[in-house]
Design an enzyme around this catalytic site. Structure first.
Site, mmCIF file in Angstrom:
data_model
loop_
_atom_site.group_PDB
_atom_site.id
_atom_site.type_symbol
_atom_site.label_atom_id
_atom_site.label_comp_id
_atom_site.label_asym_id
_atom_site.label_seq_id
_atom_site.Cartn_x
_atom_site.Cartn_y
_atom_site.Cartn_z
ATOM 1 N N HIS A 91 0.886 -1.166 0.000
ATOM 2 C CA HIS A 91 0.000 0.000 0.000
ATOM 3 C C HIS A 91 0.925 1.218 0.000
ATOM 4 O O HIS A 91 1.322 1.710 1.051
ATOM 5 C CB HIS A 91 -0.906 -0.028 1.232
ATOM 6 N N ASP A 136 -0.797 -9.818 0.731
ATOM 7 C CA ASP A 136 0.072 -9.032 -0.146
ATOM 8 C C ASP A 136 -0.816 -8.390 -1.199
ATOM 9 O O ASP A 136 -0.869 -8.808 -2.343
ATOM 10 C CB ASP A 136 1.139 -9.925 -0.780
#
Ligand SMILES: [Zn+2]
Length: 567
Positions: A495, A540
């Protein structure tokens, strides 16, 4: 990610990673130091293992796996492969009959040098207010200058333009926050103070490289300059500079939301935690930069003293996001620990008795924080204050207090070592530590152990610190390296807005993921199967800000930990 989890939990057969390697063999995909323990974990039934040289597949070591132990945090049955006796420099892999082969790893005295370089240089990639280009090593990892304008938000007590340009983007977003900058920059400056001899010659290929100042300090200065600009004329520091809400997943130069200096909304508008953090960090900077740039050092000392005086006048002005603001808050109910840290750093730098007296007066309230088995973090900087008092003991320091800090720190480290050895994955985390940023907690345990080693040298502290590094670099339930572009099987979808918005197939290099988080505060984690053990609550996935965001504070702890492993 869902597929990967299915394989781990349900598949009875061998689990294969992307290159046909077994994800049931977990090891540090970067490697091991020749003289240190070398342990891998195997989570499928097997009896023996071999270490083979990558260049010719020759077996160089054979061993038996240890007994099975259940890791409750991950829900894995773990056996240990111990090849500590293998000390020869080289590149190897594990072959476990009936299970498969591991990814390759190296044994070398400088095995973590490249990882250090990438992790520290990742701060350069976070620079705001300037064009960034990682150069020929990483073609395409570049962006033009961003956030070249700032303005006062009404909550700051002022209005109009405030062109605070610079600093590091805090995390996956583009905000800049003084409190998180404080622990981060303080940790980076400590990295220099404690491991400077190892770092002096390491070039980070920055625009400033070659200017006579070590590159780690060149990079830290980029953020310090911005922090200093966050100080108002009266000495107080505004809490943060960010947009009102988070921008979309765009490159930084395409984020056109106004970058606002945000305050508490009522007099005195600045916050004590931010101001005391600024005092602490600027006090460190005053001593660290003195040999390289006396004027800059003096500017920092002046800022630190002014910030201290402001915090005396306003000892606990806390911060909450004003109405309409939803970017990072870094709220904290008590700024006493920030003031303790500031006093200790100012005393260490100046020898001015006022700071010593203040520190000693507060010491009884804080000494027990060294015994608690939780490492430092942006909300709790008391350990930084206590450690710096002992690390920088000088004429006039209270010898009994210094001895007490040393003893308590060593005892806490001993307890961490003991439980790390008992943990099947040899990580210092307790079940309760699988929180937002758990990988940062891992790195901070590593830092705590290395600080303990600096105060009361003990090789077992260093081994346990390395254990935590091994966990971050692949020796975990996912067989995943949690540093981008490091190791053969790194995570790939942080992110992190530049990684998500650019055209490069791989994310920006050297960035540590937040890691497993049983709190499940985002929708990606909420959709994971119910009843997952805490160490497995990770995805992930770019959308998982609660488990896969990057952030400068845990990046700094990783840098500290890596610096400690360098030759
Ligand atoms: Zn920017």
């Amino acid at each position: 990610m869902a597929l990967l989890l299915t394989v781990f939990i349900c598949s009875p057969g061998p689990a294969r990673g992307a290159e046909g390697k077994s994800t049931q063999i977990k090891l540090d995909e970067v490697g091991y130091l020749p003289g240190s323990e070398k342990i891998a974990m195997v989570t499928a039934p097997a009896k023996t293992f071999e270490v083979k040289r990558a260049s010719d597949n020759e077996t160089v070591f054979k061993g038996e796996l240890g007994p099975v132990s259940l890791d409750a945090d991950a829900g894995d049955s773990v056996q240990i492969a111990d090849f500590s006796k293998l000390r020869e420099t080289g590149t190897y892999y594990l072959d476990v009959p009936g299970v498969g082969q591991s990814w390759t790893f190296s044994i070398r005295p400088d095995v973590f040098s490249r990882t250090y370089y990438l992790a520290m240089r990742a701060f350069y990639g976070q620079r705001c207010g300037t064009a960034v280009d990682l150069g020929p090593e990483f073609p395409g990892y570049t962006h033009p200058a961003c956030h070249l304008k700032g303005e006062f938000h009404p909550s700051s007590g002022k209005q109009g333009e405030r062109d605070n340009i610079g600093g590091w983007h805090d995390a996956g977003d583009y905000g800049r926050y003084v409190v998180n900058s404080g622990i981060t920059t303080g940790t980076v400056l400590w990295t220099w103070e404690i491991f400077g001899a190892k770092l002096e010659g390491i070039k980070l290929n920055l625009p400033e490289s070659g200017n006579g100042t070590p590159d780690i300090l060149n990079e830290a200065r980029w953020n310090l300059e911005w922090m200093l600009q966050m100080q108002d004329d009266d000495g107080g520091a505004w809490h943060k500079q960010a947009s009102e809400h988070f921008p979309g997943f765009v490159m930084p130069e395409d984020d056109h939301l106004p970058s606002e200096v945000i305050g508490t909304g009522q007099p005195p508008y600045k916050s004590t935690c931010a101001t005391a953090d600024l005092a602490a960090v600027a006090a460190i900077a005053a001593r660290v930069y003195a040999p390289f740039d006396a004027k800059f050092a003096a500017r920092n000392l002046d800022a630190a003293r002014k910030a201290w005086l402001w915090s005396e006048k306003f000892p606990n002005v806390t911060f909450r996001n004003p109405p309409g603001i939803s970017t990072g808050e870094y709220g904290d109910d008590s700024c006493a620990d920030e003031r303790l840290w500031a006093a200790a750093e100012l005393w260490r730098t100046t020898g001015d008795g006022t700071y010593n007296e203040y520190f000693l007066r507060l010491y009884p309230d804080f000494r027990s924080s060294l015994d608690a088995p939780a490492p430092e973090g942006w909300r709790n900087v008391a350990p930084m204050g206590l450690w710096t008092y002992a690390l920088g003991a000088r004429k006039g320091s209270d010898a009994a207090v210094v001895a007490d800090i040393r003893k308590r720190t060593a005892q806490a480290a001993q307890a961490i070592v003991e439980r790390t050895r008992k943990n099947p994955y040899r990580v210092s985390l307790l079940a309760k530590d699988y929180v937002w940023g758990s990988n940062g907690v891992v790195a901070n345990y590593g830092m705590e152990l290395l600080v303990a080693n600096a105060l009361a040298p003990d090789p077992s502290f260093v081994e346990a610190a390395l254990d935590n590094l091994h966990y971050l670099l692949g020796r975990n339930t996912f067989s995943l390296s949690w540093v981008t572009q490091v190791g053969a099987n790194p995570y790939r979808h942080p992110h992190h807005r530049p990684s998500g918005a650019d055209k490069n197939p791989e994310p920006w290099p050297g960035l540590l993921s937040g890691g497993p988080n049983a709190g499940r505060q985002d929708d990606v984690l909420k959709k994971l199967p119910a009843g997952l053990p805490p160490a497995k609550v990770y995805a992930d996935d770019q959308g998982s800000y609660a488990s896969n965001e990057i952030a400068i504070n845990w990046q700094a702890a990783l840098v500290f930990l890596l610096a400690g492993t360098l030759p």
